[in-house]
Motif scaffolding. Structure first.
Motif, PDB file in Angstrom:
ATOM      1  N   GLY A 155      27.112 -26.674  34.971  1.00 46.64           N
ATOM      2  CA  GLY A 155      27.601 -27.223  33.710  1.00 46.64           C
ATOM      3  C   GLY A 155      26.555 -27.331  32.619  1.00 46.64           C
ATOM      4  N   ALA A 168      24.514 -32.014  27.976  1.00 46.80           N
ATOM      5  CA  ALA A 168      25.512 -30.968  27.715  1.00 46.80           C
ATOM      6  C   ALA A 168      26.924 -31.536  27.815  1.00 46.80           C
ATOM      7  CB  ALA A 168      25.325 -29.809  28.694  1.00 46.80           C
ATOM      8  N   GLU A 169      27.164 -32.390  28.797  1.00 45.64           N
ATOM      9  CA  GLU A 169      28.482 -33.023  28.942  1.00 45.64           C
ATOM     10  C   GLU A 169      28.806 -33.881  27.726  1.00 45.64           C
ATOM     11  OE1 GLU A 169      27.864 -35.158  32.569  1.00 45.64           O
ATOM     12  OE2 GLU A 169      28.458 -33.455  33.834  1.00 45.64           O
ATOM     13  N   ARG A 202      29.778 -31.714  24.794  1.00 45.59           N
ATOM     14  CA  ARG A 202      31.144 -31.205  24.962  1.00 45.59           C
ATOM     15  C   ARG A 202      32.175 -32.301  24.749  1.00 45.59           C
ATOM     16  NH1 ARG A 202      28.593 -27.998  29.029  1.00 45.59           N
ATOM     17  NH2 ARG A 202      29.061 -29.519  30.635  1.00 45.59           N
ATOM     18  N   TRP A 244      21.336 -21.982  22.679  1.00 51.11           N
ATOM     19  CA  TRP A 244      21.434 -23.080  23.638  1.00 51.11           C
ATOM     20  C   TRP A 244      20.351 -22.939  24.701  1.00 51.11           C
ATOM     21  CZ3 TRP A 244      22.701 -27.796  24.346  1.00 51.11           C
ATOM     22  CH2 TRP A 244      22.813 -28.316  25.624  1.00 51.11           C
ATOM     23  N   PRO A 292      27.401 -23.749  28.532  1.00 55.18           N
ATOM     24  CA  PRO A 292      28.814 -23.841  28.172  1.00 55.18           C
ATOM     25  C   PRO A 292      29.550 -22.621  28.706  1.00 55.18           C
ATOM     26  CG  PRO A 292      27.525 -23.148  26.296  1.00 55.18           C
ATOM     27  CD  PRO A 292      26.550 -23.492  27.391  1.00 55.18           C
ATOM     28  N   HIS A 293      30.831 -22.610  28.534  1.00 54.32           N
ATOM     29  CA  HIS A 293      31.626 -21.473  28.996  1.00 54.32           C
ATOM     30  C   HIS A 293      31.056 -20.178  28.438  1.00 54.32           C
ATOM     31  CE1 HIS A 293      34.974 -18.916  29.995  1.00 54.32           C
ATOM     32  NE2 HIS A 293      35.012 -18.525  28.734  1.00 54.32           N
ATOM     33  N   SER A 311      30.797 -28.205  19.851  1.00 55.77           N
ATOM     34  CA  SER A 311      30.411 -27.544  21.081  1.00 55.77           C
ATOM     35  C   SER A 311      28.960 -27.857  21.415  1.00 55.77           C
ATOM     36  CB  SER A 311      30.586 -26.036  20.945  1.00 55.77           C
ATOM     37  OG  SER A 311      29.589 -25.510  20.105  1.00 55.77           O
ATOM     38  N   VAL A 312      28.575 -27.489  22.618  1.00 53.25           N
ATOM     39  CA  VAL A 312      27.192 -27.669  23.046  1.00 53.25           C
ATOM     40  C   VAL A 312      26.271 -26.912  22.097  1.00 53.25           C
ATOM     41  CG1 VAL A 312      25.562 -27.124  24.879  1.00 53.25           C
ATOM     42  CG2 VAL A 312      27.806 -28.015  25.447  1.00 53.25           C
TER      43      VAL A 312
END
Length: 151
Positions: free
Chosen positions: A54, A97-98, A101, A76, A57-58, A2-3
């Protein structure tokens, strides 16, 4: 990965960004957007924007739809705060970040992005050191001219 996992090294002890006014309470695991804003110095608007573009993250939501940030989100945000201090473009931060992910196969591209940013930071530091030297010479000059002694 994950990020957050890519940034959880040294920042886990510090759970707020570089401009934070207070550390996160140790007995808490979830924080509202207003609490995160107070901890990080970011506005709620900025936090929502980070999520929308974006960069964040979620973010988990409560049963009523309220954002619930965790400690990893704070880690983060601390990392993003450091990237902001470097002058990294928001588009590059979002790209980073992309890449995180996307998974481990992006390590080389992530490293290249961070190395390019580091090169820019080193150049800016050199420029600032040069500017500082000019200021020091002027301050010494005025100290002498005004009857004082050079610093």
């Amino acid at each position: 990965m994950s990020v957050i996992e890519s940034t959880s090294t040294a920042t886990s002890a510090r759970t707020a960004s570089a401009s934070a006014s207070a550390p996160a309470p140790a007995d808490r695991e979830r924080f509202t957007i207003s609490e995160v804003a107070a901890l990080t110095g970011l506005t709620a608007h900025t936090l929502r924007w980070y999520e929308r573009i974006g960069l964040m993250p979620h973010v988990d939501r409560s049963h009523t739809g309220q954002r619930r940030f965790g400690r990893r989100d704070l880690d983060w945000l601390a990392f993003v705060g450091k990237l902001r201090l470097t002058g990294m473009a928001v588009a590059d931060m979002v790209r980073y970040a992309e890449l995180v992910r996307a998974g481990d196969h992006t390590h080389d591209e992530r490293r290249a992005l961070l190395e390019a940013t580091r090169t820019d930071v080193v150049a800016r530091i050199a420029e600032l050191q040069d500017a500082l030297a000019v200021l020091d010479r002027k301050i010494d000059h005025y100290g002498t001219v005004c009857g004082g002694t050079p610093s």
